[in-house]
Design a protein around this motif. Structure first.
Motif, PDB file in Angstrom:
ATOM      1  N   LEU A   1       4.193  28.325  14.007  1.00  0.00           N
ATOM      2  CA  LEU A   1       5.020  28.021  12.847  1.00  0.00           C
ATOM      3  C   LEU A   1       4.582  28.872  11.651  1.00  0.00           C
ATOM      4  CD1 LEU A   1       5.166  24.131  13.151  1.00  0.00           C
ATOM      5  CD2 LEU A   1       6.974  25.769  13.717  1.00  0.00           C
ATOM      6  N   PRO A   2       5.483  29.125  10.704  1.00  0.00           N
ATOM      7  CA  PRO A   2       5.123  29.937   9.533  1.00  0.00           C
ATOM      8  C   PRO A   2       4.132  29.223   8.622  1.00  0.00           C
ATOM      9  CG  PRO A   2       7.339  29.028   9.304  1.00  0.00           C
ATOM     10  CD  PRO A   2       6.907  28.728  10.706  1.00  0.00           C
ATOM     11  N   GLU A   3       3.460  30.003   7.815  1.00  0.00           N
ATOM     12  CA  GLU A   3       2.516  29.453   6.850  1.00  0.00           C
ATOM     13  C   GLU A   3       3.270  28.798   5.693  1.00  0.00           C
ATOM     14  OE1 GLU A   3      -0.849  29.324   7.007  1.00  0.00           O
ATOM     15  OE2 GLU A   3      -0.569  30.055   9.064  1.00  0.00           O
ATOM     16  N   PRO A   4       2.656  27.821   5.023  1.00  0.00           N
ATOM     17  CA  PRO A   4       3.313  27.181   3.877  1.00  0.00           C
ATOM     18  C   PRO A   4       3.586  28.159   2.743  1.00  0.00           C
ATOM     19  CG  PRO A   4       1.443  25.866   4.643  1.00  0.00           C
ATOM     20  CD  PRO A   4       1.370  27.183   5.359  1.00  0.00           C
ATOM     21  N   VAL A   5       4.683  27.951   2.061  1.00  0.00           N
ATOM     22  CA  VAL A   5       5.019  28.738   0.878  1.00  0.00           C
ATOM     23  C   VAL A   5       4.181  28.271  -0.308  1.00  0.00           C
ATOM     24  CG1 VAL A   5       6.868  29.271  -0.764  1.00  0.00           C
ATOM     25  CG2 VAL A   5       7.359  29.217   1.690  1.00  0.00           C
ATOM     26  N   LEU A   6       3.947  26.964  -0.376  1.00  0.00           N
ATOM     27  CA  LEU A   6       3.200  26.371  -1.478  1.00  0.00           C
ATOM     28  C   LEU A   6       1.703  26.400  -1.193  1.00  0.00           C
ATOM     29  CD1 LEU A   6       5.449  23.216  -1.982  1.00  0.00           C
ATOM     30  CD2 LEU A   6       5.392  25.249  -3.440  1.00  0.00           C
ATOM     31  N   PRO A   7       0.882  26.418  -2.218  1.00  0.00           N
ATOM     32  CA  PRO A   7      -0.564  26.335  -2.002  1.00  0.00           C
ATOM     33  C   PRO A   7      -0.928  24.957  -1.453  1.00  0.00           C
ATOM     34  CG  PRO A   7      -0.043  26.160  -4.346  1.00  0.00           C
ATOM     35  CD  PRO A   7       1.227  26.537  -3.650  1.00  0.00           C
ATOM     36  N   PRO A   8      -2.034  24.840  -0.717  1.00  0.00           N
ATOM     37  CA  PRO A   8      -2.392  23.566  -0.092  1.00  0.00           C
ATOM     38  C   PRO A   8      -2.768  22.505  -1.119  1.00  0.00           C
ATOM     39  CG  PRO A   8      -4.163  25.156   0.149  1.00  0.00           C
ATOM     40  CD  PRO A   8      -3.002  25.909  -0.421  1.00  0.00           C
ATOM     41  N   LEU A   9      -2.467  21.266  -0.777  1.00  0.00           N
ATOM     42  CA  LEU A   9      -2.920  20.138  -1.577  1.00  0.00           C
ATOM     43  C   LEU A   9      -4.372  19.825  -1.237  1.00  0.00           C
ATOM     44  CD1 LEU A   9       0.151  17.713  -1.320  1.00  0.00           C
ATOM     45  CD2 LEU A   9      -0.607  18.934  -3.358  1.00  0.00           C
TER      46      LEU A   9
ATOM     47  N   ARG B   1       4.794  22.863   3.757  1.00  0.00           N
ATOM     48  CA  ARG B   1       3.429  22.367   4.016  1.00  0.00           C
ATOM     49  C   ARG B   1       3.384  20.947   4.576  1.00  0.00           C
ATOM     50  NH1 ARG B   1       1.352  22.454  -2.291  1.00  0.00           N
ATOM     51  NH2 ARG B   1       2.525  20.637  -2.999  1.00  0.00           N
ATOM     52  N   ARG B   2       4.436  20.551   5.297  1.00  0.00           N
ATOM     53  CA  ARG B   2       4.432  19.220   5.898  1.00  0.00           C
ATOM     54  C   ARG B   2       3.223  19.022   6.807  1.00  0.00           C
ATOM     55  NH1 ARG B   2       9.353  16.002   9.012  1.00  0.00           N
ATOM     56  NH2 ARG B   2       8.106  14.201   9.610  1.00  0.00           N
ATOM     57  N   TYR B   3       2.887  20.046   7.576  1.00  0.00           N
ATOM     58  CA  TYR B   3       1.855  19.877   8.603  1.00  0.00           C
ATOM     59  C   TYR B   3       0.443  20.113   8.091  1.00  0.00           C
ATOM     60  CZ  TYR B   3       6.137  19.688  11.173  1.00  0.00           C
ATOM     61  OH  TYR B   3       7.384  19.326  11.581  1.00  0.00           O
ATOM     62  N   SER B   4       0.314  20.225   6.779  1.00  0.00           N
ATOM     63  CA  SER B   4      -1.021  20.204   6.180  1.00  0.00           C
ATOM     64  C   SER B   4      -1.455  18.773   5.895  1.00  0.00           C
ATOM     65  CB  SER B   4      -1.038  21.019   4.889  1.00  0.00           C
ATOM     66  OG  SER B   4      -0.198  20.428   3.902  1.00  0.00           O
ATOM     67  N   SER B   5      -0.497  17.833   5.973  1.00  0.00           N
ATOM     68  CA  SER B   5      -0.824  16.428   5.762  1.00  0.00           C
ATOM     69  C   SER B   5      -1.554  15.878   6.994  1.00  0.00           C
ATOM     70  CB  SER B   5       0.464  15.622   5.529  1.00  0.00           C
ATOM     71  OG  SER B   5       0.186  14.245   5.378  1.00  0.00           O
ATOM     72  N   PRO B   6      -2.569  15.047   6.806  1.00  0.00           N
ATOM     73  CA  PRO B   6      -3.365  14.571   7.949  1.00  0.00           C
ATOM     74  C   PRO B   6      -2.622  13.642   8.900  1.00  0.00           C
ATOM     75  CG  PRO B   6      -4.056  13.492   5.908  1.00  0.00           C
ATOM     76  CD  PRO B   6      -3.112  14.584   5.510  1.00  0.00           C
TER      77      PRO B   6
ATOM     78  N   PRO C   1       0.825  -1.216   0.000  1.00  0.00           N
ATOM     79  CA  PRO C   1       0.000   0.000   0.000  1.00  0.00           C
ATOM     80  C   PRO C   1       0.856   1.262   0.000  1.00  0.00           C
ATOM     81  CG  PRO C   1      -0.816  -1.605   1.595  1.00  0.00           C
ATOM     82  CD  PRO C   1       0.496  -2.128   1.098  1.00  0.00           C
ATOM     83  N   SER C   2       0.327   2.302  -0.627  1.00  0.00           N
ATOM     84  CA  SER C   2       1.075   3.547  -0.776  1.00  0.00           C
ATOM     85  C   SER C   2       0.912   4.440   0.442  1.00  0.00           C
ATOM     86  CB  SER C   2       0.586   4.295  -2.021  1.00  0.00           C
ATOM     87  OG  SER C   2       1.154   5.572  -2.087  1.00  0.00           O
ATOM     88  N   LEU C   3       1.974   5.210   0.757  1.00  0.00           N
ATOM     89  CA  LEU C   3       1.905   6.220   1.806  1.00  0.00           C
ATOM     90  C   LEU C   3       1.315   7.522   1.288  1.00  0.00           C
ATOM     91  CD1 LEU C   3       5.429   5.734   3.423  1.00  0.00           C
ATOM     92  CD2 LEU C   3       3.250   5.064   4.411  1.00  0.00           C
ATOM     93  N   ASN C   4       1.114   7.606  -0.024  1.00  0.00           N
ATOM     94  CA  ASN C   4       0.669   8.834  -0.668  1.00  0.00           C
ATOM     95  C   ASN C   4      -0.847   8.962  -0.574  1.00  0.00           C
ATOM     96  OD1 ASN C   4       0.151  10.982  -2.342  1.00  0.00           O
ATOM     97  ND2 ASN C   4       1.411  10.243  -4.033  1.00  0.00           N
ATOM     98  N   PHE C   5      -1.310  10.016   0.130  1.00  0.00           N
ATOM     99  CA  PHE C   5      -2.756  10.207   0.271  1.00  0.00           C
ATOM    100  C   PHE C   5      -3.414  10.617  -1.036  1.00  0.00           C
ATOM    101  CE2 PHE C   5      -1.429  10.987   4.746  1.00  0.00           C
ATOM    102  CZ  PHE C   5      -2.183   9.995   5.333  1.00  0.00           C
TER     103      PHE C   5
END
Length: 300
Positions: free
Chosen positions: A93-101, A79-84, A2-6
């Protein structure tokens, strides 16, 4: 596997996927502990205000807390901490530089974060045990060089290397413990009616009984001991011992029983607490009609 990729399209609540993730995290945690065990305890790293260099910067926490904050600040920007399945130890902590997934909806909204407890048991109980051999070897070396008394013990000065490995261990344990939420959600959705009465009461003991499988825990600890015993061998290039099947010259790089105790005394109990806390939060915000509908459902 199984994949770790959500974002892969696989069911993130599949018990096969969850078991695969937890099994792989066993390997990650063991290898990280083995690496940390190379260095002495270095208790100064865990003392608030232990480094004047940090207080001069206006940071009043410990060296490890500063290291976590700096590391997690960078990870937050990515955006590491946007992952569930990721939870930071630091605040503000600072906001992500990248847009959210656009992650699929997986867990019920909650604010459960067990990281303060993880940081506490790791720094107070685990580090001392897994670094004991390196600490004793350091003391013997210092005595041989004429350094005796309090100066001979515990501190090898490798604060950067040790903290880097501490962060790896802590992040792996955090992911493992918080995966209890995935376990709870999967079990809840499989049979909501079994859980709802004990959530409404609430009844922690009944919920713990529903989520606990003693035989699974026993098998986990046996598997963990085998893995740690194997991975901890420092194997030299010598022939196999045909009598007992062991490798001549193999020495152990870590306290194997200490690794098992980490799971048995800390990780498993704390994971259960997270699972139960998640379940007790599972009906918040739902109307009586929605709860009754869940009670009548046959699960997923």
């Amino acid at each position: 596997m199984p994949s770790l990729n959500f974002m892969s399209g696989e069911d993130p609540l599949s018990l096969d996927r969850i078991r695969s993730v937890l099994t792989r995290l066993e390997d990650t945690i063991i290898f990280s502990l083995i690496e940390r065990a190379q260095f002495a305890h270095n208790p100064r790293m865990y003392q608030k205000g232990g480094f004047k260099e940090l207080t001069d910067l206006g940071f009043n926490g410990s060296w490890l807390e500063w290291f976590l904050k700096e590391t997690e600040s960078f990870h937050a920007k990515a955006r590491r901490y946007s992952s569930p399945d990721e939870y930071p130890f630091s605040h503000d902590l600072p906001e992500p530089v990248l847009p959210p997934l656009d992650f699929p909806a997986i867990l019920y909204p909650n604010k459960i974060n067990a990281n303060p407890s993880i940081l506490s048991f790791y720094t107070c109980a685990i580090v001392t045990r897994i670094t004991r051999r390196a600490t004793l070897a350091l003391a013997a070396k210092k005595r041989a060089n004429g350094i005796v008394g309090i100066e001979e013990f515990e501190d090898d000065g490798n604060y950067g290397s040790a903290a880097t490995l501490d962060v790896e261990v802590l992040q792996s344990i955090s992911k493992r413990v918080h995966y209890g939420k995935f376990v709870s959600e999967s079990k809840f959705m499989e049979n909501p009616a079994a859980f709802i009465p004990h959530i409404l009461k609430p009844n922690r003991a009944a919920l713990e009984k529903l989520i606990t499988k003693p035989e699974v825990e026993k098998r986990l600890l046996v598997r963990l001991h085998k893995k740690a015993s194997t991975y901890a061998q420092d194997i030299v290039d010598e022939p196999l011992d045909a009598v007992n099947g062991k490798i001549n010259g193999a020495s152990c790089k870590i306290d194997v029983d200490g690794v098992v105790d980490l799971y048995e005394s800390y990780i498993i109990p704390l994971t259960k607490e997270v699972e139960i806390d998640y379940l007790l939060n599972r009906l918040e915000g739902l109307s009586q009609e929605e709860i009754e509908k869940l009670s009548r459902s046959k699960g997923s």
